[in-house]
Motif scaffolding. Structure first.
Motif, mmCIF file in Angstrom:
data_model
loop_
_atom_site.group_PDB
_atom_site.id
_atom_site.type_symbol
_atom_site.label_atom_id
_atom_site.label_comp_id
_atom_site.label_asym_id
_atom_site.label_seq_id
_atom_site.Cartn_x
_atom_site.Cartn_y
_atom_site.Cartn_z
ATOM 1 N N ILE A 30 37.411 73.093 30.720
ATOM 2 C CA ILE A 30 36.150 73.040 29.970
ATOM 3 C C ILE A 30 36.395 73.457 28.530
ATOM 4 C CG2 ILE A 30 33.877 74.127 29.741
ATOM 5 C CD1 ILE A 30 33.799 74.183 32.850
ATOM 6 N N ALA A 31 37.173 74.518 28.319
ATOM 7 C CA ALA A 31 37.476 74.978 26.964
ATOM 8 C C ALA A 31 38.236 73.921 26.179
ATOM 9 C CB ALA A 31 38.275 76.279 27.013
ATOM 10 N N VAL A 32 39.183 73.243 26.795
ATOM 11 C CA VAL A 32 39.932 72.186 26.115
ATOM 12 C C VAL A 32 39.008 71.023 25.765
ATOM 13 C CG1 VAL A 32 41.732 70.437 26.445
ATOM 14 C CG2 VAL A 32 42.172 72.805 27.070
ATOM 15 N N ALA A 33 38.100 70.682 26.655
ATOM 16 C CA ALA A 33 37.156 69.595 26.375
ATOM 17 C C ALA A 33 36.246 69.964 25.203
ATOM 18 C CB ALA A 33 36.330 69.292 27.623
ATOM 19 N N ILE A 34 35.750 71.184 25.176
ATOM 20 C CA ILE A 34 34.891 71.627 24.072
ATOM 21 C C ILE A 34 35.679 71.633 22.765
ATOM 22 C CG2 ILE A 34 33.651 73.628 23.139
ATOM 23 C CD1 ILE A 34 32.781 74.220 26.038
ATOM 24 N N PHE A 35 36.901 72.118 22.801
ATOM 25 C CA PHE A 35 37.752 72.134 21.614
ATOM 26 C C PHE A 35 38.024 70.723 21.110
ATOM 27 C CE2 PHE A 35 42.012 72.389 19.634
ATOM 28 C CZ PHE A 35 41.684 73.200 18.555
ATOM 29 N N ALA A 40 36.908 66.437 17.157
ATOM 30 C CA ALA A 40 36.450 65.075 16.892
ATOM 31 C C ALA A 40 35.288 65.071 15.926
ATOM 32 C CB ALA A 40 36.056 64.400 18.204
ATOM 33 N N ILE A 41 34.439 66.084 15.976
ATOM 34 C CA ILE A 41 33.261 66.133 15.115
ATOM 35 C C ILE A 41 33.611 66.655 13.720
ATOM 36 C CG2 ILE A 41 31.020 67.250 14.777
ATOM 37 C CD1 ILE A 41 30.682 67.181 17.839
ATOM 38 N N PHE A 42 34.375 67.740 13.633
ATOM 39 C CA PHE A 42 34.551 68.429 12.370
ATOM 40 C C PHE A 42 35.882 68.181 11.673
ATOM 41 C CE2 PHE A 42 31.423 71.042 14.685
ATOM 42 C CZ PHE A 42 30.381 70.929 13.790
ATOM 43 N N ALA A 43 36.872 67.688 12.338
ATOM 44 C CA ALA A 43 38.182 67.457 11.705
ATOM 45 C C ALA A 43 38.189 66.086 11.032
ATOM 46 C CB ALA A 43 39.285 67.550 12.726
#
Length: 44
Positions: A30-35, A40-43
């Motif tokens: 779950i943490a990897v998916a959130i990361f 994808a959104i901010f980089a």
């Protein structure tokens, strides 16, 4: 040698270890998916 009786071994420690492993693996995924979503959104 002693006779082995199937199902007679106490496996409570192994069950707790496996439960902890599953909990860790689930939270890690779950943490990897959130990361990944965060990247994808901010980089850019």
């Amino acid at each position: 040698m002693a006779e082995h009786k199937h199902g007679s071994m106490d496996i409570t420690v192994q069950e707790k270890t496996y439960e902890g492993f599953l909990k860790f693996t689930t939270r890690f995924c779950i943490a990897v998916a959130i990361f990944t979503v965060f990247l994808a959104i901010f980089a850019t």
